[in-house]
Design a protein around this motif. Structure first.
Motif, mmCIF file in Angstrom:
data_model
loop_
_atom_site.group_PDB
_atom_site.id
_atom_site.type_symbol
_atom_site.label_atom_id
_atom_site.label_comp_id
_atom_site.label_asym_id
_atom_site.label_seq_id
_atom_site.Cartn_x
_atom_site.Cartn_y
_atom_site.Cartn_z
ATOM 1 N N GLN A 313 0.835 -1.204 0.000
ATOM 2 C CA GLN A 313 0.000 0.000 0.000
ATOM 3 C C GLN A 313 0.865 1.248 0.000
ATOM 4 O O GLN A 313 0.691 2.144 -0.818
ATOM 5 C CB GLN A 313 -0.912 0.003 1.251
ATOM 6 N N VAL A 314 1.813 1.290 0.912
ATOM 7 C CA VAL A 314 2.661 2.468 1.046
ATOM 8 C C VAL A 314 3.583 2.598 -0.174
ATOM 9 O O VAL A 314 3.694 3.654 -0.787
ATOM 10 C CB VAL A 314 3.485 2.394 2.360
ATOM 11 N N GLY A 315 4.212 1.488 -0.544
ATOM 12 C CA GLY A 315 5.202 1.516 -1.618
ATOM 13 C C GLY A 315 4.607 1.896 -2.967
ATOM 14 O O GLY A 315 5.155 2.733 -3.688
ATOM 15 N N MET A 316 3.480 1.295 -3.317
ATOM 16 C CA MET A 316 2.884 1.599 -4.626
ATOM 17 C C MET A 316 2.432 3.059 -4.653
ATOM 18 O O MET A 316 2.581 3.748 -5.662
ATOM 19 C CB MET A 316 1.699 0.667 -4.913
ATOM 20 N N ASN A 317 1.909 3.540 -3.537
ATOM 21 C CA ASN A 317 1.471 4.930 -3.486
ATOM 22 C C ASN A 317 2.658 5.873 -3.670
ATOM 23 O O ASN A 317 2.623 6.791 -4.492
ATOM 24 C CB ASN A 317 0.753 5.185 -2.153
ATOM 25 N N GLU A 318 3.712 5.614 -2.940
ATOM 26 C CA GLU A 318 4.893 6.491 -3.034
ATOM 27 C C GLU A 318 5.517 6.462 -4.422
ATOM 28 O O GLU A 318 6.000 7.472 -4.916
ATOM 29 C CB GLU A 318 5.945 6.071 -2.003
ATOM 30 N N GLY A 319 5.499 5.285 -5.035
ATOM 31 C CA GLY A 319 6.149 5.162 -6.343
ATOM 32 C C GLY A 319 5.229 5.495 -7.506
ATOM 33 O O GLY A 319 5.628 5.398 -8.664
ATOM 34 N N GLY A 320 3.979 5.827 -7.209
ATOM 35 C CA GLY A 320 3.051 6.178 -8.288
ATOM 36 C C GLY A 320 2.543 4.982 -9.073
ATOM 37 O O GLY A 320 2.089 5.107 -10.200
ATOM 38 N N GLY A 321 2.607 3.788 -8.472
ATOM 39 C CA GLY A 321 2.065 2.597 -9.135
ATOM 40 C C GLY A 321 0.606 2.390 -8.736
ATOM 41 O O GLY A 321 0.049 3.179 -7.973
ATOM 42 N N TRP A 322 -0.008 1.348 -9.254
ATOM 43 C CA TRP A 322 -1.413 1.080 -8.913
ATOM 44 C C TRP A 322 -1.612 -0.421 -8.716
ATOM 45 O O TRP A 322 -1.268 -1.221 -9.590
ATOM 46 C CB TRP A 322 -2.346 1.616 -10.001
ATOM 47 N N ASN A 323 -2.180 -0.784 -7.551
ATOM 48 C CA ASN A 323 -2.397 -2.182 -7.190
ATOM 49 C C ASN A 323 -3.702 -2.738 -7.733
ATOM 50 O O ASN A 323 -4.733 -2.054 -7.682
ATOM 51 C CB ASN A 323 -2.544 -2.284 -5.660
ATOM 52 N N ALA A 324 -3.690 -3.965 -8.186
ATOM 53 C CA ALA A 324 -4.916 -4.722 -8.373
ATOM 54 C C ALA A 324 -5.117 -5.460 -7.043
ATOM 55 O O ALA A 324 -4.249 -6.219 -6.625
ATOM 56 C CB ALA A 324 -4.763 -5.714 -9.514
ATOM 57 N N LEU A 325 -6.235 -5.171 -6.354
ATOM 58 C CA LEU A 325 -6.460 -5.724 -5.012
ATOM 59 C C LEU A 325 -7.248 -7.023 -5.104
ATOM 60 O O LEU A 325 -8.312 -7.050 -5.725
ATOM 61 C CB LEU A 325 -7.287 -4.747 -4.171
ATOM 62 N N PHE A 326 -6.763 -8.069 -4.472
ATOM 63 C CA PHE A 326 -7.527 -9.324 -4.529
ATOM 64 C C PHE A 326 -7.088 -10.276 -3.420
ATOM 65 O O PHE A 326 -5.949 -10.237 -2.953
ATOM 66 C CB PHE A 326 -7.341 -10.007 -5.889
ATOM 67 N N LEU A 327 -8.025 -11.112 -3.022
ATOM 68 C CA LEU A 327 -7.725 -12.201 -2.082
ATOM 69 C C LEU A 327 -8.078 -13.545 -2.691
ATOM 70 O O LEU A 327 -7.732 -14.590 -2.165
ATOM 71 C CB LEU A 327 -8.513 -12.020 -0.778
ATOM 72 N N ASN A 328 -8.820 -13.492 -3.795
ATOM 73 C CA ASN A 328 -9.284 -14.725 -4.447
ATOM 74 C C ASN A 328 -9.027 -14.654 -5.936
ATOM 75 O O ASN A 328 -9.104 -13.581 -6.528
ATOM 76 C CB ASN A 328 -10.799 -14.878 -4.276
ATOM 77 N N ASN A 329 -8.736 -15.776 -6.522
ATOM 78 C CA ASN A 329 -8.860 -15.937 -7.971
ATOM 79 C C ASN A 329 -8.930 -17.431 -8.276
ATOM 80 O O ASN A 329 -9.019 -18.255 -7.353
ATOM 81 C CB ASN A 329 -7.753 -15.190 -8.739
ATOM 82 N N TYR A 365 -10.780 -6.606 -7.105
ATOM 83 C CA TYR A 365 -11.270 -7.681 -7.971
ATOM 84 C C TYR A 365 -12.108 -8.627 -7.125
ATOM 85 O O TYR A 365 -11.685 -9.024 -6.040
ATOM 86 C CB TYR A 365 -10.093 -8.453 -8.599
ATOM 87 N N VAL A 366 -13.277 -8.975 -7.656
ATOM 88 C CA VAL A 366 -14.137 -9.956 -6.986
ATOM 89 C C VAL A 366 -14.166 -11.194 -7.865
ATOM 90 O O VAL A 366 -14.491 -11.109 -9.058
ATOM 91 C CB VAL A 366 -15.579 -9.410 -6.815
ATOM 92 N N TYR A 367 -13.807 -12.325 -7.294
ATOM 93 C CA TYR A 367 -13.808 -13.573 -8.058
ATOM 94 C C TYR A 367 -15.134 -14.303 -7.856
ATOM 95 O O TYR A 367 -15.598 -14.445 -6.712
ATOM 96 C CB TYR A 367 -12.639 -14.461 -7.620
#
Ligand code: GLC
Length: 564
Positions: A313-329, A365-367
């Motif tokens: 969360q912190v790293g992607m925000n600081e680096g200007g990246g964007w996470n795909a959030l998921f717990l299931n696939n 993402y919702v699986y």
């Protein structure tokens, strides 16, 4: 005006077509089945649907072994069905994201059939061929991710070809400009049909170390095999595709990143680099692997789960990246069974996982099935499994000395089939998935766990998801709020804040079946929250607590508050 990054307020729904809805009684889900259920997804608030491979394929890896990238497998329907799906999506202002598998193709692809004909075939160089090692045998000791050597011998031409996955999934040679051209062409084909996004399967494996060194067991920083994970030319290759297809067509792209690093994912997804919109990483889903080994069981490490989510969360925000959030696939056992209680507290647990994930920064993402709280199915014996990886591993675990029962137990917990059983629509035969014989068993609990009953209940897991998906569209803080972890390694509770200049959002979850107490650290409380008015946005308990510095949390209680 549509904002260029509108999808940062969207939630993506992942459809495993084989198990979603069958309309012709074949026992396998189909495209028409998805079209039929679009109102269901629309009602949930979904505007992006990720459809997994429906291309012509021998189905050795359920479609991830593509034999023709531009034709629909008859098992799933026809191109007319696909066009109809596009039309119906469009009517509902929804878009389609297609799954593209171009690290490898099936050995049944015409390119490979040509390639294996002779060393002089114009297609030979579409794949990765090597002579046997000097004394004979495989060129090096690389292992397939599904078990065994990564090299397959071709008798005719007396060379080996590389397969990082199943032996019928031949790795494509991205060094060959013609291969890259073919990829661009097939992406354009689908883009012209109106597809608005692509999920790029294991895309960080496409650039191999061309010296093909022996694997000495050392691993790259993200714990990937260093000779092909985030390889030497991967960013260049991805940018090339961006420049030719994704950029000019304003497409949404998500890269599946095998064993990658935070630094790499920032590079892949920072818009300044013109590569991908966002990335999936899997570190947080290895917290129950003993010594990093998927096939060794261990209870999950809660602190490590929180640490990893926070770091990204912190790293992607600081680096200007964007996470795909998921717990299931479709490659993971159900998070509900893995991290929480899927029996006594099933409903609370499913809502807790949803709130915890949907409060984070990124695109959730919702699986399929997650939104109704489908747990891992009950497995009675090994014959019920279908997945090639599970079958291979059942054998390999026994070769390594495990008793059959022990091997079965491991497969039960870790098999990808845990998330691949049919979607449970209602209480009719086969959960309303098919009138035929389902290709994989339907979980016997469908009589209580199904869409029909969830739609009727205002307090259902489904309605909880619906609320979270709507909140993401409404609240800017869910998109831009900075992440701060607040639980100071509490053994049962995960609490974090999202903050921007105007507001503070708090997510608090008790990941245990015990009543526990929790206090927000003084420093944070005094600075951001004292004497502010809080509003509860969503919860999973009847009792609705005010936000206080110290709170008592019932088993699996989970809350999201906003302070304005
Ligand atoms: C990805 C897919 C998985 C597939 C593999 C090989 O990890 O999600 O299902 O087996 O790639 O294509």
């Amino acid at each position: 005006m549509i904002e260029p990054d509108w999808w940062k307020k969207s939630t993506v729904y992942q459809v495993y077509p084989k198990s979603f809805k069958d309309t012709n009684g074949s026992g396998t889900g189909d495209i028409k089945g998805l079209t039929m259920k679009l109102d269901y997804l629309h009602d949930l608030g979904i505007d992006i649907v990720w459809l997994q491979p429906v291309y012509v394929s021998p189905q050795n890896d359920n479609g991830y072994d593509v034999a023709d990238y531009c034709r629909i497998d008859p098992e799933f329907g026809t191109m007319e069905d696909f066009d109809e799906l596009m039309l119906e999506l469009h009517k509902r202002e929804m878009v389609l994201m297609l799954d593209i598998v171009v690290n490898h193709s099936s050995t049944e692809h015409e390119w490979f059939k040509q390639a294996r004909q002779s060393k002089d075939s114009p297609y030979r160089d579409y794949y990765i061929w090597k002579d046997p090692a000097p004394g004979g045998g495989v060129p090096n000791n690389w292992q397939s991710k599904f078990g065994g050597s990564a090299w397959q011998y071709d008798e005719e031409t007396e060379q080996y070809f590389l397969t990082l996955f199943d032996k019928t999934q031949a790795d494509l040679n991205w060094e060959n400009e013609l291969v890259r051209k073919e990829v661009v062409e097939l992406l354009k084909f689908w883009a012209e049909k109106g597809v608005k996004g692509f999920r790029m399967d294991v895309i960080n494996l496409i650039s191999k170390d061309l010296s093909f060194p022996e694997d000495d067991g050392s691993i790259a920083p993200g714990d990937g095999r260093r000779f092909y994970t985030d390889g030497p030319r991967v960013h260049e290759f991805i940018r090339e595709v961006y420049d030719q297809v994704w950029g000019p067509n304003h497409l949404i792209t998500v890269g599946e990143m095998s064993s990658t690093t935070l630094a790499q994912c920032i590079r892949y997804s920072n818009p300044e680099n013109n590569e991908l919109s966002m990335t999936f990483n899997f570190h947080h889903l290895k917290v129950d692997y003993l010594n990093g080994q998927k096939w060794e069981l261990m209870p999950y490490d809660f602190e490590e789960l929180k640490r990893l989510l926070s770091e990204w969360q912190v790293g992607m925000n600081e680096g200007g990246g964007w996470n795909a959030l998921f717990l299931n696939n479709h490659d993971q056992p159900r998070a509900l069974s893995r991290f929480t209680d899927d029996r006594k507290y099933r409903t609370e647990s499913a809502k807790l996982l949803a709130t915890t994930l949907h409060g984070l920064q990124g695109t959730p993402y919702v699986y399929q099935g997650e939104e109704i709280g489908m747990p891992n199915p009950v497995w009675n014996n090994i014959d019920e499994f279908r997945d090639i990886e599970s079958k291979n591993m059942y054998r390999i675990l026994q070769e390594q000395g495990k008793e059959p029962d022990e091997a079965l137990n491991i497969i039960r917990e870790r098999s990808r089939d845990n998330s691949r059983t049919p979607m449970q629509w209602d209480t009719t035969i086969n959960a309303g998935f098919t009138t035929g014989t389902p290709w994989i068993k339907v979980d016997e609990r469908y009589r209580t766990i199904n869409v029909h009953s969830q739609l009727e209940d205002a307090d259902s897991i489904y309605n909880h998801y619906k609320k979270l998906i709507a909140l993401r569209k409404e609240l800017v803080i869910l998109k831009d709020g900075m992440y701060v972890r607040l639980d100071e390694s509490h053994p049962q509770v995960y609490t974090y804040a999202r903050i921007n200049e105007q507001e503070t959002l708090i997510v608090m979850s008790n990941f245990s079946d015990q009543e526990v107490s929790f206090s927000i650290p003084d420093e944070f409380w005094n600075e951001r929250m004292n004497e502010q008015v809080s509003e509860l946005l969503i919860s999973n308990t009847l009792h609705v607590p005010e936000l206080a510095q110290s709170t008592s949390l019932s088993p699996y209680a989970s809350y999201m508050w906003i302070i304005k």
